[in-house]
Design an enzyme around this catalytic site. Sequence first.
Site, PDB file in Angstrom:
ATOM      1  N   THR A 287     135.765  73.032  96.706  1.00 21.57           N
ATOM      2  CA  THR A 287     135.870  72.449  95.378  1.00 21.57           C
ATOM      3  C   THR A 287     135.140  71.108  95.296  1.00 21.57           C
ATOM      4  O   THR A 287     134.856  70.470  96.315  1.00 21.57           O
ATOM      5  CB  THR A 287     137.342  72.219  95.000  1.00 21.57           C
TER       6      THR A 287
ATOM      7  N   GLN B 108     127.345  72.921  72.759  1.00 25.87           N
ATOM      8  CA  GLN B 108     127.479  71.984  71.643  1.00 25.87           C
ATOM      9  C   GLN B 108     126.290  72.092  70.690  1.00 25.87           C
ATOM     10  O   GLN B 108     126.462  72.068  69.470  1.00 25.87           O
ATOM     11  CB  GLN B 108     127.592  70.557  72.185  1.00 25.87           C
TER      12      GLN B 108
ATOM     13  N   GLY C 149     128.927  76.954  66.683  1.00 27.40           N
ATOM     14  CA  GLY C 149     129.753  78.161  66.693  1.00 27.40           C
ATOM     15  C   GLY C 149     129.112  79.298  67.450  1.00 27.40           C
ATOM     16  O   GLY C 149     129.791  80.070  68.139  1.00 27.40           O
TER      17      GLY C 149
ATOM     18  N   GLY D 127     142.946  78.808 100.110  1.00 26.18           N
ATOM     19  CA  GLY D 127     141.615  78.630  99.560  1.00 26.18           C
ATOM     20  C   GLY D 127     140.902  77.522 100.299  1.00 26.18           C
ATOM     21  O   GLY D 127     140.274  77.724 101.331  1.00 26.18           O
TER      22      GLY D 127
ATOM     23  N   GLU E 124     142.372  83.753 100.640  1.00 30.22           N
ATOM     24  CA  GLU E 124     143.573  84.590 100.591  1.00 30.22           C
ATOM     25  C   GLU E 124     144.403  84.198  99.377  1.00 30.22           C
ATOM     26  O   GLU E 124     144.121  83.186  98.723  1.00 30.22           O
ATOM     27  CB  GLU E 124     144.380  84.423 101.879  1.00 30.22           C
ATOM     28  N   PRO E 125     145.439  84.980  99.055  1.00 30.51           N
ATOM     29  CA  PRO E 125     146.258  84.650  97.877  1.00 30.51           C
ATOM     30  C   PRO E 125     146.799  83.224  97.882  1.00 30.51           C
ATOM     31  O   PRO E 125     146.896  82.589  96.837  1.00 30.51           O
ATOM     32  CB  PRO E 125     147.390  85.673  97.947  1.00 30.51           C
TER      33      PRO E 125
ATOM     34  N   GLU F 210     132.960  77.767  97.442  1.00 31.14           N
ATOM     35  CA  GLU F 210     132.344  77.131  98.613  1.00 31.14           C
ATOM     36  C   GLU F 210     132.786  75.676  98.772  1.00 31.14           C
ATOM     37  O   GLU F 210     132.007  74.819  99.186  1.00 31.14           O
ATOM     38  CB  GLU F 210     130.807  77.191  98.540  1.00 31.14           C
TER      39      GLU F 210
ATOM     40  N   PHE G  48     131.934  88.019 102.566  1.00 28.47           N
ATOM     41  CA  PHE G  48     132.542  86.989 103.396  1.00 28.47           C
ATOM     42  C   PHE G  48     134.016  86.890 103.025  1.00 28.47           C
ATOM     43  O   PHE G  48     134.356  86.414 101.935  1.00 28.47           O
ATOM     44  CB  PHE G  48     131.826  85.664 103.149  1.00 28.47           C
TER      45      PHE G  48
ATOM     46  N   TRP H 252     139.861  87.224  96.081  1.00 27.96           N
ATOM     47  CA  TRP H 252     138.713  86.557  95.467  1.00 27.96           C
ATOM     48  C   TRP H 252     137.420  86.789  96.263  1.00 27.96           C
ATOM     49  O   TRP H 252     136.550  85.930  96.298  1.00 27.96           O
ATOM     50  CB  TRP H 252     138.928  85.039  95.331  1.00 27.96           C
TER      51      TRP H 252
END
Length: 381
Positions: A359, A330, A334, A128, A124-125, A357, A120, A153
């Site tokens: 934000t 958490q 580590g 969004g 574009e640059p 899809e 899809f 993307w």
Amino acid sequence: MSDAYQQSVIEQAEAYAEKVIRPQAGQFDRQESLPREIIDGLASRGLLGAPLPVQYGGLGLDPLFYGKLTEIIGKACCSTRSLLTVHTSLVGETLAKLGTPAQRERFLPDLVKGSRIACFALSEPKVGTDATSVKTRFEKQGDVYVLNGRKKWISFAGIADLYLVIAADGDTVSAFLVERTAPGLSVKPMSGLLGNRAAHLAEVFFDNVEVPAENVLGRMGTGFSFVANTALFYGRYSIAWAGVAIGQAALEEMVGYACEREQFGQKIGEFQLVKGMIADAVTQIHAARALCERSGRLRMAGDDDAVMEVNMAKYFCSKMALQVAANAVQVFGGNGCWNEYPVERLFRESKILEVIEGTSQVQQVMIANHGMRRYRRHKVV
């Protein structure tokens, strides 16, 4: 399609996901590539056409069972699930709904078999969320449309055979089915991404690419208002279930580790604050799954509320996944910051869901506007 049949599909998919996909998910992420044998494995089981009509080779799963399938594959590997979101939902379901009979006959059987991979091409640059401002242009020249521009993307653009492209001519936005073999179309793979690393993301360039008129999807001028919005509806439903998948996977890792890891002479799962994180995760995941199931039932009923319910599910589930994955890191301490453990990857992948899809902030605005309309109390005179 009977529930028994659909459940059997789910059970077979789960066995494949747990035995084949999940053990290799970390390797796919490190190699930044989804192997062809995994794509073929999904296709051979009919999963690339899971929700698509049986007449085109699909399995005809209803939205609820397709959601469950998305969760199962997403638990095993986010990039593999991304193929369902992009190839099957964004393109396949949109083509099944909006395509002409000739387009459906020509493309859907190949999408189901996996002999063509679809993507899809909207972002574009510099475009969004504001998808109405696409810079990729089309121009009518005789019997063809000529496309010029650049997309970025785009998941699975690196290996796609069919591109659903949104382009504009002035204020007229339209959608085109563009084949990879079209002269002037080129692809540049992208690397170094936060998540979806194995989803073959790429930039796509259109240099005087000619598209025949029969490859226009939907009516001219409805590329955003109708085609893109339809695709995003299907995509957001898939992403909502992807959030459930990541949350569930992170919870299972968290619980397993808490039952084994010892500190101060006891298993860390005995510590009250660790139990608090586990309790929150269990509750949030159950709530998220309930939202997804409600959305699925509304879709099955053809209810107009399904669109907003999907937006709410996508918003809630993506935020939930990030919180649960963060808590899993958490609990691991580590070790949670090391890619030898799955929670590191799940944490990265969860953040992606808040971006793609639509934000989380865009979802908030749409949900708030809906709430302002629906829940305003009118004064009694």
